[in-house]
Design a protein around this motif. Structure first.
Motif, PDB file in Angstrom:
ATOM      1  N   ALA A  94       0.833  -1.206   0.000  1.00 11.01           N
ATOM      2  CA  ALA A  94       0.000   0.000   0.000  1.00 11.01           C
ATOM      3  C   ALA A  94       0.866   1.255   0.000  1.00 11.01           C
ATOM      4  O   ALA A  94       0.540   2.257  -0.657  1.00 11.01           O
ATOM      5  N   ARG A  95       1.991   1.195   0.700  1.00  9.16           N
ATOM      6  CA  ARG A  95       2.905   2.344   0.717  1.00  9.16           C
ATOM      7  C   ARG A  95       3.499   2.559  -0.667  1.00  9.16           C
ATOM      8  O   ARG A  95       3.643   3.697  -1.122  1.00  9.16           O
ATOM      9  N   VAL A  97       2.144   1.629  -3.643  1.00  8.68           N
ATOM     10  CA  VAL A  97       1.111   2.014  -4.610  1.00  8.68           C
ATOM     11  C   VAL A  97       0.580   3.410  -4.336  1.00  8.68           C
ATOM     12  O   VAL A  97       0.331   4.190  -5.263  1.00  8.68           O
ATOM     13  N   HIS A  98       0.406   3.729  -3.075  1.00  6.17           N
ATOM     14  CA  HIS A  98      -0.172   5.018  -2.684  1.00  6.17           C
ATOM     15  C   HIS A  98       0.859   5.844  -1.902  1.00  6.17           C
ATOM     16  O   HIS A  98       1.719   6.465  -2.487  1.00  6.17           O
ATOM     17  N   ASP A  99       0.737   5.826  -0.597  1.00  9.34           N
ATOM     18  CA  ASP A  99       1.631   6.624   0.247  1.00  9.34           C
ATOM     19  C   ASP A  99       1.539   6.130   1.675  1.00  9.34           C
ATOM     20  O   ASP A  99       0.878   5.124   1.968  1.00  9.34           O
ATOM     21  N   ALA A 102      -2.050   5.770   3.171  1.00  7.48           N
ATOM     22  CA  ALA A 102      -2.737   4.551   2.749  1.00  7.48           C
ATOM     23  C   ALA A 102      -2.186   3.347   3.505  1.00  7.48           C
ATOM     24  O   ALA A 102      -2.941   2.458   3.915  1.00  7.48           O
ATOM     25  N   ASP A 135     -10.134   2.537   1.730  1.00  6.50           N
ATOM     26  CA  ASP A 135     -10.303   3.307   0.497  1.00  6.50           C
ATOM     27  C   ASP A 135      -8.965   3.415  -0.229  1.00  6.50           C
ATOM     28  O   ASP A 135      -8.286   4.438  -0.176  1.00  6.50           O
ATOM     29  N   VAL A 136      -8.591   2.315  -0.871  1.00  6.77           N
ATOM     30  CA  VAL A 136      -7.373   2.278  -1.679  1.00  6.77           C
ATOM     31  C   VAL A 136      -7.698   1.556  -2.986  1.00  6.77           C
ATOM     32  O   VAL A 136      -8.779   0.976  -3.147  1.00  6.77           O
ATOM     33  N   ASP A 137      -6.762   1.602  -3.912  1.00  4.48           N
ATOM     34  CA  ASP A 137      -6.899   0.827  -5.139  1.00  4.48           C
ATOM     35  C   ASP A 137      -6.564  -0.622  -4.784  1.00  4.48           C
ATOM     36  O   ASP A 137      -5.414  -1.040  -4.842  1.00  4.48           O
ATOM     37  N   VAL A 141      -2.992  -2.690  -5.095  1.00  2.00           N
ATOM     38  CA  VAL A 141      -2.254  -3.081  -3.889  1.00  2.00           C
ATOM     39  C   VAL A 141      -2.033  -4.590  -3.872  1.00  2.00           C
ATOM     40  O   VAL A 141      -0.926  -5.064  -3.584  1.00  2.00           O
TER      41      VAL A 141
END
Length: 214
Positions: A94-95, A97-99, A102, A135-137, A141
């Protein structure tokens, strides 16, 4: 205030860490602070060289449920995770893919899935169920997790942790460089196979967090 980062080193299946993380998140919401909790892996199976015996976590959970009843249930799943590294890897994915925000949300969802819903977070199906509430992709992920390279992120963090003054799970590092082990719950000891909490300070996580705004 400007956005601040508080780093938390802990194990996902450590109930003491779940109490601290939950209280920090509640305090952040109540104070309206712009703070992100950077969740970093401190896998007890690597620290101790073995998995945590199944009987220990439910005993700790039963004691801590008296302090935070809304985050703990009985772990009634007959499947007990043999490793929690896959869960740490999902946070790392998750880190990537997002930040970091997330990653924090995925980390919390995994803790809630394990301690509240009794989900085995060592298998892909369990990880998918935990992700349903974030609420992530999710597809991205999981694809990153499936690729397998995120294990390197987890192990690199664990190696870095060896140079830090970590007393145990959880260890919270504040922006000013100071650190706190298990805020508000350090006064306990194991007696007769049960953790005895001698005194507790449930307000300590909030006080430490609010100090960021002063």
């Amino acid at each position: 205030m400007a956005s601040s980062t508080v780093t938390v080193w802990s194990d996902i299946h450590c109930p003491w860490a779940f109490v601290a993380v939950h209280r920090l998140r509640v305090a952040r919401a109540e104070a309206g602070l712009d703070v992100v909790f950077d969740q970093r892996p401190w896998p007890l199976e690597l620290v101790n060289g073995r998995g945590t015996p199944k009987h220990i976590v439910p005993v700790e959970t039963a004691v801590l449920a008296n302090h935070e009843p809304e985050i703990f249930n009985t772990y009634d799943n007959p499947e007990w995770p043999s490793t929690f590294l896959p869960a740490f890897e999902l946070v790392a994915a998750a880190r990537r893919v997002h930040d970091v925000r997330a990653a924090e949300e995925v980390d919390y969802a995994l803790r809630l899935a394990f301690f509240w819903d009794a989900i085995d977070v060592s298998i892909r199906a369990g990880l998918e169920r935990a992700l349903e509430k974030v609420d992530v992709d999710r597809a991205a992920v999981l694809a990153e997790w499936d690729a397998g390279s995120v294990r390197a992120d987890v192990l690199a963090d664990y190696e870095r942790s060896k140079s830090l003054p970590i007393q145990g799970s959880p260890q919270v590092f504040w922006p000013d460089g100071s650190t706190t082990h298990n805020p508000g719950m350090t006064d306990h000891e194991w007696v007769g196979g049960i953790p005895r909490i001698r005194s507790a300070d449930p307000g300590e996580p909030a006080r430490l967090l609010r100090a960021l705004a002063s």
